[in-house]
Each structure stands twice: as structure tokens, then as C-alpha cells.
Design an enzyme around this catalytic site. Structure first.
Site, PDB file in Angstrom:
ATOM      1  CG  ASP A   7      -1.949   1.348   0.778  1.00 15.69           C
ATOM      2  OD1 ASP A   7      -2.398   1.072   0.402  1.00 15.69           O
ATOM      3  OD2 ASP A   7      -1.888   2.047   1.969  1.00 15.69           O
ATOM      4  CD  GLU A   9      -2.079   6.058   3.370  1.00 18.22           C
ATOM      5  OE1 GLU A   9      -2.206   7.044   2.804  1.00 18.22           O
ATOM      6  OE2 GLU A   9      -1.741   4.367   3.458  1.00 18.22           O
ATOM      7  CG  HIS A 150      -5.645   5.528   5.280  1.00 18.46           C
ATOM      8  ND1 HIS A 150      -6.255   4.809   4.286  1.00 18.46           N
ATOM      9  CD2 HIS A 150      -7.426   5.573   5.337  1.00 18.46           C
ATOM     10  CE1 HIS A 150      -7.736   5.349   3.688  1.00 18.46           C
ATOM     11  NE2 HIS A 150      -8.186   5.747   4.449  1.00 18.46           N
ATOM     12  CG  ASP A 155      -4.756   1.025   5.012  1.00 24.20           C
ATOM     13  OD1 ASP A 155      -4.994   0.751   6.563  1.00 24.20           O
ATOM     14  OD2 ASP A 155      -4.052   2.169   3.957  1.00 24.20           O
TER      15      ASP A 155
END
Length: 226
Positions: A7, A9, A150, A155
Site C-alpha cells: 500500500d 500513501e 491510513h 493497511d
């Protein structure tokens, strides 16, 4: 089979518009079982952090100011990814940012044939249902109470659990089908040892036969004479 669940960001939604990756979290799984090997890093995006993005992941420009550039860790990241399939939720988004950062640092992009999108898998498994990571965690009883904001590594850890459930559950990792025939016998429980008794005679005696005939003669209209 080795796969990487990951994942990212970012500072926004579009790497073509100048948005940058600021965090990546990768979880190694083999035969759908996490091995404990991870890659996690924050990156200095060399730009401001929009308030909307910071509200999602909590990463400020001040926090990221002393973090390495993506180019500084690109080789280490690629060494971790190797040629494994890459699993992500709404994978096109994460692949877009990963490949944009690789291009900026002079590396070849990751081929999209390696992309495994859990949103697409979930859409096939649960048509019409909510497909967010939170919704899938709720569906499969995965604890996400510690997910206040998040975070790429958190995640990825949750997504690894979701991915296992989407692809058949944890029994898929038992690999029973891979047991060689020569080894299969060793998996069978041993038969309990017990003393074998000799067979006993079961023929009726003359007295028993006579008693049976006498009993039959007392029956009125037996079925076998109908």
C-alpha cells in the site's frame, strides 16, 4: 508462491499532476501466509503536503522533511519486490505512483501484468457490496480497531488478511495436494493394535432347529405362505 501485498500513501491523487508518494508498506506472503518479512519507508516528497491528504494519513511536511528521497531507497525496494506478483487494493492507483517514482529515479516501471487488484477480486466475490478495505475487514471479521488513520504498512497488513479470505481462506496454505504419494502413508493414523479372536461356530444345533420348527407351526397365515 511468493507475493507482495503493498500500500502507498501520497500527497494527492495524480502523479502526473505532481503528486508524490510519501510512504510505502510491503508484506511478503508465501502460499498466502505472511512470512514476517516487510519493507516500510517514508519519503521526502520535496513539496508541500495538502491539508486534505494530511487529514487522511497524518503525515505532515515537517515529519517528512528529514526522510530519504524515493531514489535513495529505490534499489532496496526493488530488491524486496523481486519479480513477485504485487497485490494492492485499487491497485491501479498504487501502481501509478510506484511507477511514477521509479521513472523519476531512472528505473524501469513495474510491469502491470504483475498487478493483482483486490477490489476487482472483491467485486467478483461480492457483487453490489461495499468494497472499501474497512468494509471487507468487517465482512471477514478482521480487527481494524487500531486503524485510526491510513498508514501504508498497517493497511498492507490488513489487506494481506483480506486477500487470504478473498482467495479461499487460510486452508489454502495447507498445501495438502503437494504431499508426495510416498509421504501420504505417513499422514494416515496408525491402526490400533488388538488381539484377534478365532472365529466362533454359528451353526444351529438339532435342538435349536426343532424348537424353531415348533415355533413356526404356531404362526397363523405367515407372510411367506401368502
Amino acid at each position: 508462491m511468493r507475493e507482495i501485498v503493498f500500500d502507498t500513501e501520497t500527497t494527492g491523487l495524480d502523479p502526473a499532476a505532481g503528486d508524490r508518494m510519501v510512504e510505502i508498506g510491503c508484506i511478503e506472503i508465501v502460499n498466502r501466509v505472511p512470512t514476517g518479512a516487510v519493507f516500510h519507508a517514508y519519503f521526502n516528497p520535496q513539496r508541500d503536503m495538502p491539508a486534505g491528504a494530511q487529514a487522511v494519513h497524518g503525515l505532515s511536511a515537517q515529519f517528512l522533511a528529514d526522510k530519504p528521497l524515493f531514489a535513495d531507497l529505490a534499489d532496496e525496494l526493488l530488491a524486496f519486490l523481486r519479480d513477485s506478483p504485487l497485490v494492492a487494493h485499487n491497485a491501479g492507483f498504487d501502481f501509478g505512483f510506484l511507477n511514477a517514482e521509479l521513472a523519476r529515479s531512472g528505473h524501469q516501471p513495474v510491469c502491470e501484468s504483475r498487478m493483482v487488484d483486490t477490489v476487482q477480486i472483491a467485486r467478483r466475490r461480492h457483487p453490489g457490496a461495499k468494497l472499501s478495505l474497512d468494509a471487507l475487514c468487517s465482512r471477514y471479521g478482521i480487527d481494524r480497531s487500531h486503524r485510526v488513520q491510513h498508514g501504508a504498512l498497517l493497511d498492507a497488513e490488513l489487506l494481506a488478511q483480506v486477500y487470504v479470505e478473498l482467495t479461499g481462506g487460510r486452508q489454502i496454505g495447507l498445501e495438502l495436494a503437494s504431499v508426495e504419494p510416498s509421504d501420504a502413508a505417513s499422514l494416515q493414523p496408525a491402526a490400533p493394535s488388538r488381539r484377534v479372536r478365532p472365529p466362533r461356530p454359528h451353526a444351529a444345533t438339532a435342538e435349536e432347529l426343532a424348537r424353531h420348527r415348533a415355533f413356526v407351526e404356531t404362526l397363523s397365515n405367515p407372510l411367506w405362505l401368502a
